[in-house]
Design a protein around this motif. Structure first.
Motif, short mmCIF file in Angstrom:
data_model
loop_
_atom_site.label_atom_id
_atom_site.label_comp_id
_atom_site.label_asym_id
_atom_site.label_seq_id
_atom_site.Cartn_x
_atom_site.Cartn_y
_atom_site.Cartn_z
N SER A 178 57.15 -15.82 46.62
CA SER A 178 58.41 -15.24 46.24
C SER A 178 58.17 -14.72 44.85
O SER A 178 57.80 -15.47 43.96
N GLY A 179 58.37 -13.45 44.68
CA GLY A 179 57.84 -12.69 43.56
C GLY A 179 57.97 -13.24 42.16
O GLY A 179 58.81 -14.06 41.84
N THR A 180 57.06 -12.77 41.33
CA THR A 180 57.20 -12.98 39.90
C THR A 180 56.82 -11.68 39.21
O THR A 180 56.50 -10.69 39.88
N SER A 181 56.86 -11.68 37.88
CA SER A 181 56.54 -10.44 37.16
C SER A 181 55.05 -10.36 36.87
O SER A 181 54.38 -11.39 36.71
N VAL A 182 54.55 -9.14 36.79
CA VAL A 182 53.17 -8.92 36.39
C VAL A 182 52.96 -9.53 35.00
O VAL A 182 51.93 -10.12 34.69
N LYS A 183 54.00 -9.41 34.15
CA LYS A 183 53.90 -9.94 32.80
C LYS A 183 53.70 -11.46 32.79
O LYS A 183 52.99 -12.01 31.95
N TYR B 89 53.72 -15.52 24.40
CA TYR B 89 53.12 -14.29 24.92
C TYR B 89 52.45 -13.49 23.80
O TYR B 89 53.04 -13.27 22.75
N ASP B 90 51.22 -13.07 24.07
CA ASP B 90 50.44 -12.33 23.08
C ASP B 90 50.71 -10.84 23.22
O ASP B 90 50.31 -10.21 24.20
N GLU B 91 51.37 -10.27 22.23
CA GLU B 91 51.71 -8.84 22.25
C GLU B 91 50.66 -8.00 21.53
O GLU B 91 50.88 -6.82 21.28
N GLY B 92 49.56 -8.61 21.12
CA GLY B 92 48.59 -7.91 20.26
C GLY B 92 48.99 -8.14 18.81
O GLY B 92 50.17 -8.43 18.53
N SER B 93 48.04 -7.99 17.87
CA SER B 93 48.32 -8.51 16.52
C SER B 93 49.52 -7.81 15.86
O SER B 93 50.32 -8.46 15.19
N GLU B 94 49.69 -6.51 16.08
CA GLU B 94 50.85 -5.85 15.45
C GLU B 94 52.17 -6.29 16.07
O GLU B 94 53.13 -6.61 15.37
N GLY B 95 52.18 -6.32 17.41
CA GLY B 95 53.38 -6.79 18.12
C GLY B 95 53.71 -8.22 17.73
O GLY B 95 54.89 -8.57 17.55
N ASN B 96 52.66 -9.05 17.60
CA ASN B 96 52.90 -10.45 17.24
C ASN B 96 53.51 -10.56 15.85
O ASN B 96 54.43 -11.36 15.63
N LEU B 97 52.98 -9.74 14.91
CA LEU B 97 53.52 -9.77 13.54
C LEU B 97 55.01 -9.46 13.57
O LEU B 97 55.82 -10.12 12.92
N GLU B 98 55.36 -8.45 14.35
CA GLU B 98 56.74 -8.04 14.42
C GLU B 98 57.62 -9.09 15.08
O GLU B 98 58.72 -9.40 14.61
N LEU B 99 57.09 -9.66 16.18
CA LEU B 99 57.89 -10.59 16.99
C LEU B 99 57.92 -12.00 16.40
O LEU B 99 58.96 -12.65 16.36
N PRO C 143 49.79 -15.37 18.44
CA PRO C 143 51.05 -15.92 18.92
C PRO C 143 51.14 -17.41 18.60
O PRO C 143 50.12 -18.11 18.66
N PRO C 144 52.33 -17.90 18.25
CA PRO C 144 52.47 -19.33 17.94
C PRO C 144 52.22 -20.19 19.18
O PRO C 144 52.49 -19.76 20.30
N GLN C 145 51.71 -21.40 18.96
CA GLN C 145 51.53 -22.33 20.08
C GLN C 145 52.85 -23.07 20.32
O GLN C 145 53.62 -23.28 19.39
#
Ligand SMILES: *[C@@H]1O[C@H](CO)[C@@H](O)[C@H](O)[C@H]1NC(C)=O
Ligand SMILES: *[C@@H]1O[C@H](CO)[C@@H](O)[C@H](O)[C@H]1NC(C)=O
Ligand SMILES: *[C@@H]1O[C@H](CO)[C@@H](O)[C@H](O)[C@H]1NC(C)=O
Length: 422
Positions: free
Chosen positions: A307-312, A329-339, A345-347
């Motif tokens: 029963s489906g889930t997201s690719v993400k 979730y790891d958005e890449g270093s720039e995305g992570n800085l922003e988020l 990404p924090p543990q």
């Protein structure tokens, strides 16, 4: 597993097909949805083929058939996802004995998990027989909870912008609060399986006030650290997740292995007609010793899987496997800085989890390995027991469906629930 090359080939074909996301129920919306069948047609066909009806009955139909009165509840999360929560009423008349229990299923699963093996082996039924007031939640995106106040899961990619982080931070607390409000209790018991335990770890480490709402959490096949994952397909998938994700995004695909997709359709038919095929299917998907779960039960149970889930969400699990960390979730270093304000990404800080935790683990579980449990267990401040089921063949789904589950697993849960009633 080496002796099943044909099955492996089929398995990969199925995976590829599911990536192409061929829809079996709705008229084609996008060019990648090629085939369309309607649900009623399928039912008539299945009846005509003499398939055991438990293979295709849904949760409420199953509980009605086996005489367990069930209520259907609908809750809406703060970010607009509409979820179905089922309540199996306690079999006891004295209301003071009816402690609420919230059940949360794993990835590609639904609440059906708790009832498909029937009244003897279905944990939902067993808990109701033992006076518990049983609430079973469906997280966002699965067959029962594929709905949103604004977004259309078939049209809006944004609907699928979630991982187990959102299950933990939105779905689970919404369901918990709903159960507590509805029952007038200040605390509940929790049982999670697989990703259902991940969701719980996320919630109680990020919103630790929720620990006070739980008497005890029983974790079946727990998943947090995935450094030592032994599952070959999951590992290969993880290694290529960036490419798979990029491909899916390009093709406009955000849901994977949904209930209405062709793979599930095949699975249902195959399990209904050739149960032994499902036996092999389970051994490939989670690692399991063929024969340890009755074939009749396995065909019903596996037919309810996918029963489906997201690719993400798969990408997030892939990141856990590759990084060896239990992290956001790891958005890449720039995305992570922003988020998050940090490059990495924090543990998830599982030291925050003060609610009593019972871990139930298996020696032959390819997804939740004892080595990874050895990373998690010492970090949990209120671990009551790390119970390794004393059967060398025991794997991810034996906790729920093995003939010996009532004796080896359910009795353990009931024993601890009894201890933590007050
Ligand atoms: C189960 O199926 C029946 C018959 O199709 C339907 O009326 C009912 O709403 C379904 N239940 C849920 C919870 O989806
Ligand atoms: C997905 O959600 C995250 C927050 O969890 C947000 O930062 C991001 O912009 C969203 N992406 C899309 C495409 O909506
Ligand atoms: C994690 O939580 C524990 C317990 O509350 C705390 O002592 C520790 O500083 C936290 N660690 C991080 C990295 O925030």
């Amino acid at each position: 597993m080496e002796q099943y090359p044909i099955v492996w080939t089929l398995y990969f074909l199925i995976l590829i097909q599911s990536i192409l996301q061929i829809d079996t129920s709705r008229p084609p919306l996008r060019p990648n949805k090629l085939v369309s069948y309607s649900l009623p047609q399928k039912r008539a066909l299945k009846k005509a083929l003499g398939i055991n009806e438990d293979v295709y009955l849904n949760f409420t139909e199953l509980t009605a058939k086996y005489n367990y009165p069930t209520e259907v509840h609908t809750v809406t999360t703060a970010d607009g996802y509409i979820l179905k929560v089922f309540r199996i009423l306690s079999k006891c008349s004295e209301t003071d004995k009816q402690y609420p229990v919230l059940l949360l299923h794993g990835i590609f699963d639904t609440t059906d998990l708790w009832v498909v093996p029937g009244t003897r082996n279905g944990l939902g039924y067993v808990l109701a027989d033992n006076c518990y007031d049983v609430w079973a939640a469906n997280h966002r995106g699965n067959y029962y909870s594929r709905k949103h106040v604004k977004l259309d899961p078939d049209e809006d990619q944004e609907y699928w912008n979630f991982t187990f982080d959102e299950h933990g931070n939105y779905d689970l607390p919404t369901c918990m609060d709903y159960v507590l409000r509805s029952t007038g209790h200040s605390k509940l018991f929790f049982v999670g399986h697989s990703q259902g335990t991940t969701d719980y770890f996320v919630l109680t480490s990020m919103q630790p006030e929720y620990n006070d709402k739980v008497r005890l959490a029983a974790m079946l096949g727990p998943v947090a650290w995935m450094k030592n994952l032994r599952h070959p397909i999951a590992r290969i998938g993880a290694q290529h997740y960036m490419a798979i994700k990029a491909f899916s995004e390009n093709a406009g695909i955000s849901e994977i292995l949904g209930r209405e997709h062709l793979v599930h359709f095949f699975l249902e038919f195959i399990c209904g007609l050739v149960p032994s095929f499902c036996d092999i299917g389970l051994s490939l998907s989670t690692g399991y010793k063929p024969g340890s779960i009755p074939l009749k039960d396995i065909s019903v149970a596996v037919a309810h899987e996918l029963s489906g889930t997201s690719v993400k969400n798969l990408a997030h699990f892939s990141q856990l496997i590759l990084s060896g960390r239990f992290q956001r979730y790891d958005e890449g270093s720039e995305g992570n800085l922003e988020l998050y304000g940090t490059r990495k990404p924090p543990q998830y800080n599982v030291s925050q989890i003060t609610s009593p935790i019972l871990l139930i683990t298996a020696q032959n579980d390819l997804l939740s390995t004892l080595k990874d449990i050895d990373i998690l267990a010492p970090k949990l401040p209120n671990l009551v027991e790390n119970y390794v089921v004393p059967e060398p063949y025991w794997s991810h789904h034996n906790h729920l469906w093995d003939l010996k589950a009532p004796e080896l697993v359910f009795s353990k849960i009931l024993e601890y629930f009894n201890k933590y009633k007050d």
